[in-house]
Design a protein around this motif. Sequence first.
Motif, short mmCIF file in Angstrom:
data_model
loop_
_atom_site.label_atom_id
_atom_site.label_comp_id
_atom_site.label_asym_id
_atom_site.label_seq_id
_atom_site.Cartn_x
_atom_site.Cartn_y
_atom_site.Cartn_z
N UNK A 1 0.86 -1.20 0.00
CA UNK A 1 0.00 0.00 0.00
C UNK A 1 0.88 1.24 0.00
N UNK A 2 1.18 1.80 -1.17
CA UNK A 2 2.13 2.91 -1.24
C UNK A 2 1.69 4.13 -0.46
N UNK A 3 0.37 4.35 -0.31
CA UNK A 3 -0.09 5.53 0.42
C UNK A 3 0.31 5.45 1.89
N UNK A 4 0.22 4.23 2.47
CA UNK A 4 0.59 4.06 3.87
C UNK A 4 2.09 4.20 4.03
N UNK A 5 2.87 3.63 3.09
CA UNK A 5 4.32 3.75 3.18
C UNK A 5 4.75 5.20 3.15
N UNK A 6 4.16 5.97 2.25
CA UNK A 6 4.48 7.40 2.19
C UNK A 6 4.08 8.09 3.46
N UNK A 7 2.95 7.71 4.04
CA UNK A 7 2.49 8.29 5.30
C UNK A 7 3.52 8.05 6.40
N UNK A 8 4.04 6.82 6.49
CA UNK A 8 4.99 6.52 7.56
C UNK A 8 6.27 7.31 7.39
N UNK A 9 6.72 7.44 6.16
CA UNK A 9 7.93 8.24 5.93
C UNK A 9 7.72 9.68 6.37
N UNK A 10 6.55 10.23 6.04
CA UNK A 10 6.26 11.61 6.42
C UNK A 10 6.24 11.78 7.92
N UNK A 11 5.60 10.84 8.63
CA UNK A 11 5.48 10.97 10.08
C UNK A 11 6.80 10.81 10.78
N UNK A 12 7.61 9.86 10.34
CA UNK A 12 8.90 9.66 10.98
C UNK A 12 9.76 10.91 10.83
N UNK A 13 9.62 11.59 9.71
CA UNK A 13 10.37 12.82 9.52
C UNK A 13 9.84 13.92 10.41
N UNK A 14 8.53 13.94 10.62
CA UNK A 14 7.92 15.01 11.41
C UNK A 14 8.08 14.80 12.90
N UNK A 15 7.92 13.57 13.34
CA UNK A 15 7.73 13.36 14.77
C UNK A 15 8.78 12.52 15.45
N UNK A 16 9.75 12.00 14.72
CA UNK A 16 10.75 11.17 15.36
C UNK A 16 10.11 9.89 15.84
N UNK A 277 -0.58 15.12 5.58
CA UNK A 277 -0.72 15.27 4.14
C UNK A 277 0.35 14.49 3.41
N UNK A 278 -0.06 13.69 2.46
CA UNK A 278 0.84 13.00 1.54
C UNK A 278 0.80 13.80 0.25
N UNK A 279 1.73 14.75 0.12
CA UNK A 279 1.62 15.73 -0.95
C UNK A 279 0.48 16.67 -0.64
N UNK A 280 -0.54 16.66 -1.49
CA UNK A 280 -1.73 17.48 -1.22
C UNK A 280 -2.94 16.60 -0.95
N UNK A 281 -2.70 15.38 -0.45
CA UNK A 281 -3.78 14.46 -0.11
C UNK A 281 -3.75 14.16 1.38
N UNK A 282 -4.89 14.30 2.03
CA UNK A 282 -4.99 13.95 3.45
C UNK A 282 -4.94 12.44 3.57
N UNK A 283 -3.97 11.93 4.32
CA UNK A 283 -3.78 10.48 4.42
C UNK A 283 -3.87 9.96 5.84
N UNK A 284 -4.15 10.82 6.81
CA UNK A 284 -4.28 10.35 8.18
C UNK A 284 -4.26 11.50 9.17
N UNK A 285 -4.23 11.14 10.44
CA UNK A 285 -4.14 12.15 11.50
C UNK A 285 -3.12 11.69 12.54
#
Length: 634
Positions: A1-16, A277-285
């Motif tokens: 599921x590429x959307x979830x993978x991208x989400x995890x990358x974004x969060x790890x960068x944001x929140x440690x 946001x995954x780019x300009x798509x809301x992908x979670x909270x």
Amino acid sequence: MPRVSSLLVTILALAGQTCLAQARSHHASRVFLDGRDVDEQYDYIIVGGGTAGLTVADRLSEDGESTVLVVEYGELSDAASIRTVRGGFMGTSNRSHMYDIQSVPQTNLRNRTISVLAGKVVGGSSAVNAMMTVRGSAADYTRWGGFFSDTSHWSWDGLLPYFKRALNFAPPDAAVTKSANITYDTRFWGNTSGVFAGWPSFQYPGTTAQMDAFRGIPGVPFVEDSGSGEPGVYWYPTFMDPSLVERSYARTGHHDKAANRTNYHLVTRSKVLRVILDGTTASGVSFVPVGSATNSTTETVVGARKEVIIAAGGIHSPQVLQLSGIGPRNLLTSANITTLVDLPGVGQNFQDHPMISVRFTYSNFTFHPAPEDAVLDRNFSSWVDTVWKANRTGPNSIATGNGAAWLPFPVISARSENISAALSAQNHTLSLPPDTDPTVAAGYRAQMLSYATALRNNDTAFYNLVISGANTNSILVALHPLSRGTVNIDPTDPYHLEPLVDYRALSNPLEAPIIADLIRFTRRYYLDNPRTRAWAATEQAPGEAVQTDEQFAENLARTLNPSEYHPAGTCAMMPRELGGVVDEELRVYGVEGLRVVDASVFPTLPGGNTCQSVYAVAEKAADLIRYGPPKTQE
């Protein structure tokens, strides 16, 4: 599921270090106190378990297949203060169920700060409000769509089916209907919702007398049913379950129905930090337990397969968007938040219904009835207690009352044409903060021009006087304020502090003269009316010494409360070029998979208490999410 993978990358960068939600296929309980108990992904995530959020969650999960998570800041409570109908205001007595927010000092109110009241409990403000089940005028809702086009599906006709779906109308008791001359028309109501519009089992005779007294003033319209969309004098029901004689609200009407579904989950005592946001798509909270440190190991991230829906209310929905990098660029930069979508209208266009301090008492008026077993006034309290304890009937089943006047401006003022012309001719930008974005200013001008038309017509209520049969009265409300405020994150500590709430009360110079005429009409009703003359009324506030517009303005600076606890407008449904935040499908401009559904999307306030309108908007939003816009709009 590429959307979830991208989400995890974004969060790890944001929140440690982040505590990811644990995947589970089934749960013994659907209500969680810890974010670690929720699933990793849902079809829909709803931010806010209040009036709108629980309505949408119920509708989206009723198919048994769509998975829904509601994230709520408050607790799940069954407190007696919520259930009690007596007096109407018991819900606010439990301060743990209320946000503790103070506005910034109000420049035009002698630097007074104002309490910003909103529900902080599952059910939101529907759990703590005064239970007044009132709609605005038909023109109020058609005005919303008019900011887009003459064919918008946001109109009275487009919203009436959802008003009917939102509530289960229970007619008043036949004997009380006859004795009090209550009128109603079931054509404007439905009977399939779990949220009830009920009636008390008793009415003070004085209420009927006070309503009939409006017939002493020429031009005052009388309306058969409060749901008809017509301004006038009418009876209205209460958010009350008539069989239990308890408050009926979003928790009892929606959450309790959905709670047994395996595809519906609620996590309480949780604060949403941002929409991911995954780019300009809301992908979670991302959310944390209330009171915990931001970006700590307690942070939970949950993915949304389809949509994130923000339903946190007029104060907190703009806060969530701004914390997510969606909002005015200058504000976000000052808070050290990266701007992902520059949307100037987020947090602007803030409105609430001002309450005006008036008080008239009358010495020759019968308030108490004379039931056979309590003829004397001194026995009345005993009678009230007896019938309430015996079968939950009598005056204790009354909330704030069931009668009121909701009147157009030409009915109450001889200056309607002049004030309308003055509002049209205004330099509207001067009533806004000096750094207001041009698109927001354009939206404000469009609103004021619409109001200028309404001020000289009889289709929009500007005046509200609530009556209760008592021998004193003090609830007067301005239904369409001209002033606009702001709700913005505090740049000094945006994640931990409540937003900065500025009503900017009386910032439009025509506001005070309009309110002055509301008070003048109220004087006319009590003091210069053949139907009230025998009551021997006297004016206690503002006092007969206050006569001129200038004197009224000075009095309002000392006494006006700019809030009836109806915060709205801060994520306005308007075209983007008019400072809008969401479109006609309630989708946030510039973002895929993100909507706002609550009073913050109201571009202008309805001329009535906001709760019933929130229910209707939420019902309509659920259909927009499930089925898209009406076919005629495609």
